[in-house]
Design an enzyme around this catalytic site. Structure first.
Site, short mmCIF file in Angstrom:
data_model
loop_
_atom_site.label_atom_id
_atom_site.label_comp_id
_atom_site.label_asym_id
_atom_site.label_seq_id
_atom_site.Cartn_x
_atom_site.Cartn_y
_atom_site.Cartn_z
CD GLU A 153 -2.77 1.98 -3.55
OE1 GLU A 153 -3.76 2.80 -3.34
OE2 GLU A 153 -1.53 2.23 -2.01
CG HIS A 196 -1.90 1.27 1.27
ND1 HIS A 196 -2.31 2.21 2.72
CD2 HIS A 196 -2.80 1.67 -0.14
CE1 HIS A 196 -3.23 2.36 2.47
NE2 HIS A 196 -3.33 2.92 0.81
CG HIS A 221 -4.68 9.74 0.05
ND1 HIS A 221 -4.97 10.36 0.74
CD2 HIS A 221 -4.84 8.14 -0.45
CE1 HIS A 221 -6.07 9.34 0.91
NE2 HIS A 221 -5.81 8.03 0.26
CD GLU A 279 -7.33 4.84 -4.39
OE1 GLU A 279 -8.29 6.46 -4.34
OE2 GLU A 279 -6.38 4.75 -3.73
CG ASP A 332 -3.31 7.64 -3.60
OD1 ASP A 332 -4.17 6.59 -2.86
OD2 ASP A 332 -2.43 6.66 -2.40
#
Length: 248
Positions: free
Chosen positions: A42, A15, A57, A118, A44
């Site tokens: 992962e 993450h 994020h 993301e 952002d």
């Protein structure tokens, strides 16, 4: 029988690079995650004022930079790239810069690592962010056999990504069991759904597989819960606990 999309990706996904062990969404975090054996990540992505995709994020810089506040989208990449995105985490990372998507793509491709990207648009810029990010991903990963999975909580961003680069895989992120989300994921041409792990059980996993979607979850840090999800055949687990889970 429903045919599931090919899924050659690691089950364990780090993450924001390395969870909470390094400043999130920085290259330092990716390097630390890799040092624990992770080969799937992962992060952002959003847009600067001059439309450069970069990793962040929040809509604002307040939480994860030490020398700036306010909306990141109001600043060009040249100004953003000079900010300290590591000192808030610990002195060891002071001076670590924000990461551009281009820099992350270079690192990932050289290290043969995979990405769940993301799309995290600034409020009001959902569809356009999806289009620009997808266009850049298609360019940066051109010729790569395993380009990123484009995920988002925002259907508008996924629609923009689909229209700009229909060949890139997409996933709908789902935090609560709101009516119609599975139908919408299918309408958007998604290959996967990534749900809050608290929503996932054997019945939901079966529904997703029957619909032809892969099933992933976030953010799992408890070993008991991880074992439960592995037992039902989950396709992917996003975790902060890169130092506790071996990414087998």
């Amino acid at each position: 029988m429903t045919t599931l999309p090919d899924w050659p990706h690691p089950r364990w996904i780090a993450h924001r690079g390395a969870g909470k062990l390094a400043p999130e969404n920085t290259l330092a975090a990716f390097r630390l995650g890799a040092s624990h054996g992770y080969r799937a990540f992962e992060c952002d992505v959003k847009l600067s004022a001059d439309d450069v995709p970069f990793l962040l994020h929040d809509d604002t810089l307040d939480r994860t930079t030490t020398d700036a506040q306010g909306r990141a989208a109001d600043r060009p990449w040249g100004a953003l790239s000079r900010l300290d995105a590591g000192g808030w985490h610990s002195a060891a990372y002071a001076g670590e810069p924000l990461a551009s998507l281009q820099a992350v793509a270079t690192w990932l491709r050289r290290n043969r690592a995979w990405l769940d990207l993301e799309i995290k648009p600034t409020e009001g810029d959902e569809e356009r962010t999806g289009r620009i990010v997808a266009t850049e991903v298609a360019r940066l990963w051109a010729g790569d056999a395993t380009p990123p999975l484009l995920s988002s909580f925002r259907p508008e961003s996924l629609a923009g990504a689909r229209d700009a680069a229909p060949g890139l895989a997409r996933a709908l992120l789902v935090d609560t069991d709101w009516p119609g989300w599975l139908d919408l994921a299918l309408q958007l041409g998604c290959v996967a759904a990534i749900t809050n792990h608290q929503l996932m059980d054997a019945a939901l996993l079966a529904r997703l597989h029957q619909a032809g979607l892969r099933a992933l979850v976030y953010t799992v840090n408890d070993p008991v819960r991880a074992s439960e999800l592995l037992a039902i055949g989950i396709d992917g687990i996003i975790t902060d606990a890169v130092d506790r889970f071996a990414p087998g």
